[in-house]
Scaffold this motif. Structure first.
Motif, mmCIF file in Angstrom:
data_model
loop_
_atom_site.group_PDB
_atom_site.id
_atom_site.type_symbol
_atom_site.label_atom_id
_atom_site.label_comp_id
_atom_site.label_asym_id
_atom_site.label_seq_id
_atom_site.Cartn_x
_atom_site.Cartn_y
_atom_site.Cartn_z
ATOM 1 N N ARG A 9 0.905 -1.185 -0.055
ATOM 2 C CA ARG A 9 -0.013 -0.174 0.074
ATOM 3 C C ARG A 9 0.909 1.370 -0.004
ATOM 4 O O ARG A 9 1.876 1.310 0.482
ATOM 5 N N ARG A 10 0.166 2.522 -0.663
ATOM 6 C CA ARG A 10 1.086 3.542 -0.464
ATOM 7 C C ARG A 10 0.543 4.580 -0.180
ATOM 8 O O ARG A 10 -0.785 4.721 -0.051
ATOM 9 N N ALA A 11 1.181 5.655 0.417
ATOM 10 C CA ALA A 11 0.638 6.921 0.858
ATOM 11 C C ALA A 11 1.379 8.098 0.142
ATOM 12 O O ALA A 11 2.559 8.091 -0.109
ATOM 13 N N HIS A 12 0.680 8.998 -0.232
ATOM 14 C CA HIS A 12 0.918 10.224 -0.884
ATOM 15 C C HIS A 12 1.784 11.326 0.264
ATOM 16 O O HIS A 12 1.044 11.416 1.217
ATOM 17 N N VAL A 13 2.445 11.931 -0.165
ATOM 18 C CA VAL A 13 3.015 13.245 0.702
ATOM 19 C C VAL A 13 3.455 14.275 0.019
ATOM 20 O O VAL A 13 3.945 14.520 -1.011
ATOM 21 N N TYR A 14 2.886 15.440 0.676
ATOM 22 C CA TYR A 14 3.377 16.922 0.242
ATOM 23 C C TYR A 14 4.421 17.442 1.287
ATOM 24 O O TYR A 14 4.337 17.098 2.447
ATOM 25 N N ARG A 15 5.309 18.255 0.689
ATOM 26 C CA ARG A 15 6.236 18.794 1.609
ATOM 27 C C ARG A 15 6.656 20.259 1.083
ATOM 28 O O ARG A 15 6.763 20.458 -0.249
ATOM 29 N N LEU A 16 6.596 21.126 2.069
ATOM 30 C CA LEU A 16 6.869 22.622 1.795
ATOM 31 C C LEU A 16 8.059 22.821 2.656
ATOM 32 O O LEU A 16 8.179 22.574 3.659
ATOM 33 N N ASN A 17 8.848 23.489 2.031
ATOM 34 C CA ASN A 17 10.272 24.359 2.719
ATOM 35 C C ASN A 17 11.157 23.110 2.830
ATOM 36 O O ASN A 17 11.876 23.351 3.960
ATOM 37 N N LEU A 50 0.386 14.499 5.089
ATOM 38 C CA LEU A 50 0.043 13.114 4.580
ATOM 39 C C LEU A 50 -1.418 12.873 3.725
ATOM 40 O O LEU A 50 -2.224 13.690 4.093
ATOM 41 N N ASP A 51 -1.440 12.046 2.736
ATOM 42 C CA ASP A 51 -2.710 11.653 2.400
ATOM 43 C C ASP A 51 -2.572 10.263 2.666
ATOM 44 O O ASP A 51 -1.716 9.454 2.304
ATOM 45 N N PHE A 52 -3.296 9.928 3.874
ATOM 46 C CA PHE A 52 -3.310 8.257 4.086
ATOM 47 C C PHE A 52 -3.674 7.497 3.250
ATOM 48 O O PHE A 52 -4.277 8.120 2.135
ATOM 49 N N PRO A 53 -3.265 6.087 3.013
ATOM 50 C CA PRO A 53 -3.906 5.295 2.176
ATOM 51 C C PRO A 53 -5.525 5.350 1.946
ATOM 52 O O PRO A 53 -6.228 5.535 3.062
ATOM 53 N N GLY A 54 -5.887 5.284 0.818
ATOM 54 C CA GLY A 54 -7.586 5.197 0.624
ATOM 55 C C GLY A 54 -7.909 6.780 0.725
ATOM 56 O O GLY A 54 -8.986 6.908 0.451
ATOM 57 N N HIS A 55 -6.950 7.797 0.590
ATOM 58 C CA HIS A 55 -7.508 8.996 0.660
ATOM 59 C C HIS A 55 -6.380 10.181 -0.403
ATOM 60 O O HIS A 55 -5.528 9.783 -0.449
ATOM 61 N N GLY A 56 -7.137 11.120 -0.899
ATOM 62 C CA GLY A 56 -6.302 12.053 -1.955
ATOM 63 C C GLY A 56 -5.763 11.242 -2.908
ATOM 64 O O GLY A 56 -6.349 10.663 -3.545
ATOM 65 N N ARG A 57 -4.433 11.622 -2.995
ATOM 66 C CA ARG A 57 -3.732 10.990 -4.072
ATOM 67 C C ARG A 57 -2.932 9.864 -3.755
ATOM 68 O O ARG A 57 -2.609 9.270 -4.773
ATOM 69 N N GLY A 97 -4.517 6.776 -3.714
ATOM 70 C CA GLY A 97 -5.221 5.823 -4.271
ATOM 71 C C GLY A 97 -5.516 4.644 -3.212
ATOM 72 O O GLY A 97 -5.408 4.759 -2.085
ATOM 73 N N GLY A 98 -6.600 3.859 -3.781
ATOM 74 C CA GLY A 98 -6.957 2.845 -3.001
ATOM 75 C C GLY A 98 -8.207 3.049 -2.226
ATOM 76 O O GLY A 98 -8.696 4.352 -2.289
ATOM 77 N N ARG A 99 -9.076 2.053 -1.530
ATOM 78 C CA ARG A 99 -10.144 2.356 -0.737
ATOM 79 C C ARG A 99 -10.193 1.698 0.588
ATOM 80 O O ARG A 99 -11.207 1.313 0.783
ATOM 81 N N PHE A 100 -9.051 1.544 1.064
ATOM 82 C CA PHE A 100 -8.825 1.092 2.421
ATOM 83 C C PHE A 100 -7.930 1.656 3.438
ATOM 84 O O PHE A 100 -6.946 2.062 2.902
ATOM 85 N N LEU A 101 -8.415 1.688 4.677
ATOM 86 C CA LEU A 101 -7.746 2.207 5.730
ATOM 87 C C LEU A 101 -8.092 1.649 7.042
ATOM 88 O O LEU A 101 -9.456 1.767 7.221
ATOM 89 N N HIS A 102 -7.114 1.608 7.901
ATOM 90 C CA HIS A 102 -7.535 1.088 9.336
ATOM 91 C C HIS A 102 -6.489 1.890 10.219
ATOM 92 O O HIS A 102 -5.639 2.272 9.728
ATOM 93 N N MET A 103 -6.682 1.961 11.527
ATOM 94 C CA MET A 103 -5.695 2.666 12.357
ATOM 95 C C MET A 103 -4.372 2.217 12.523
ATOM 96 O O MET A 103 -3.564 2.892 12.455
ATOM 97 N N GLY A 104 -4.138 0.755 12.309
ATOM 98 C CA GLY A 104 -3.080 0.115 12.177
ATOM 99 C C GLY A 104 -2.357 0.842 10.981
ATOM 100 O O GLY A 104 -0.847 1.153 10.998
ATOM 101 N N LEU A 105 -2.868 0.764 9.970
ATOM 102 C CA LEU A 105 -2.221 1.270 8.691
ATOM 103 C C LEU A 105 -2.000 2.737 8.658
ATOM 104 O O LEU A 105 -0.912 3.159 8.235
#
Length: 326
Positions: free
Chosen positions: A70-78, A118-125, A127-135
């Motif tokens: 599974r993947r998570a998208h990240v934005y970073r400024l500065n 962060l964009d958690f898995p299943g959110h934003g960029r 992708g996917g449609r699955f998330l739980h607290m552990g993830l």
């Protein structure tokens, strides 16, 4: 869920649990963890999403690869600047994404700090449609590994709860976030109520409900009742700012009161009038967070009337009416 879809879901679970409560519980957990579509719905949501995306257009972007692919998208400024500067992590709520946190992110970035959102898995960029607290907690740990220790972490709703679960080191084998300060906005203090409400909504009977809750230790290594971090907030030895609205209709203000009673290190500040979602862009809330991150000892140590409704708020947007998942 729409009434028709909910009726069909209840009918299906009624039949399945009559055959196998265990299978019904497993199926319910998959549904519980299914995230809403990342596409904004409605004019207000689309406008808020577009405005947030524009504010983050210049941010660097990264991908975190987690266990299981599974993947998570990240934005970073500065990022990447020479010399020591503060580093902040921002996490969003269930059904949301970093773009809806853009006002907060911009305020933090304006201080010159490195801001990771962060964009958690299943959110934003992500992708996917699955998330739980552990993830989610694994995602926070992956961000810390990738970018280094954070000076402070700020989270809304589910994202705030995930930060606290991480900070107390609740998940076996997952490195806790070591930030010096935590700010929680409209965040739950425990998760059992979500499972109870969800099971009631889809018509689970006791055996199937127990099977649903038994999925938690299977995926997270801890029992559902262990995910109660309200009292633990005062024992982590770091300042915690809890901001909540008494008119929050999604996460009861009782959660904030539980955090506030945890110990002297926890500061409770009311943002009445902003509800659950407008609160993340309300000007007095942003100012209070900025002051807390600067070490202002007075934030949250004044009476409940310290934050009142203000005219300068972000446009209200309507995310899918879903609850945070464990």
């Amino acid at each position: 869920m729409a009434n028709f879809a909910l009726d069909v879901t209840r009918l299906g679970f009624s039949a399945l649990q009559a055959v196998s409560p265990d299978l019904a519980g497993k199926a319910a957990f998959q549904l519980f963890c299914r995230t809403p579509s990342a596409k904004p719905k409605g004019a207000k949501a689309k406008a808020a999403h577009a405005a947030g995306a524009a504010r983050l257009a210049g941010a660097e972007r990264f991908t975190l690869t987690l266990a299981g692919g599974r993947r998570a998208h990240v934005y970073r400024l500065n990022g990447g600047a020479k010399g020591r500067r503060r580093r902040y992590l921002v996490t969003h709520g269930w059904g949301s994404s970093a773009v809806y946190m853009a006002d907060l992110i911009a305020v933090l970035a304006a201080t010159g700090a490195e801001v990771v959102a962060l964009d958690f898995p299943g959110h934003g960029r992500s992708g996917g449609r699955f998330l739980h607290m552990g993830l989610a907690v694994e995602t926070i740990a992956a961000a810390q590994t990738r970018f280094g220790a954070f000076d402070a972490v700020i989270g809304h709703s589910f994202g705030g709860a995930a930060l606290m679960v991480s900070a107390v080191g609740l998940l076996p084998g997952v490195a806790p976030v070591t930030a010096e300060r935590l700010a929680l906005i409209g965040a739950p203090s425990e998760m059992a109520w979500l499972f109870t409400d969800f099971g009631r909504m889809i018509g689970l009977r006791p055996a199937a409900q127990a099977a649903l809750e038994n999925q938690v230790p299977r995926v997270a290594g801890r029992r559902l009742e262990d995910f109660d971090v309200g009292g633990a907030a005062g024992g982590i030895g770091r300042p915690v700012l809890v901001i909540h609205a008494e008119d929050d209709k999604e996460v009861s203000s009782l959660h904030a009161r539980r955090y506030g009673a945890a110990g002297k290190g926890v500061r409770l500040l009311w943002a009445n009038g902003f509800g659950h979602r407008r609160i993340i862009g309300a000007a007095p809330v942003l100012a209070a967070i900025a002051a807390f991150l600067e070490g202002d000892p007075g934030v949250g140590e004044v009476p409940d009337e310290s934050i009142k409704k203000d005219a300068e708020i972000i446009p209200f947007f309507e995310l899918p009416a879903r609850r945070a998942a464990l």
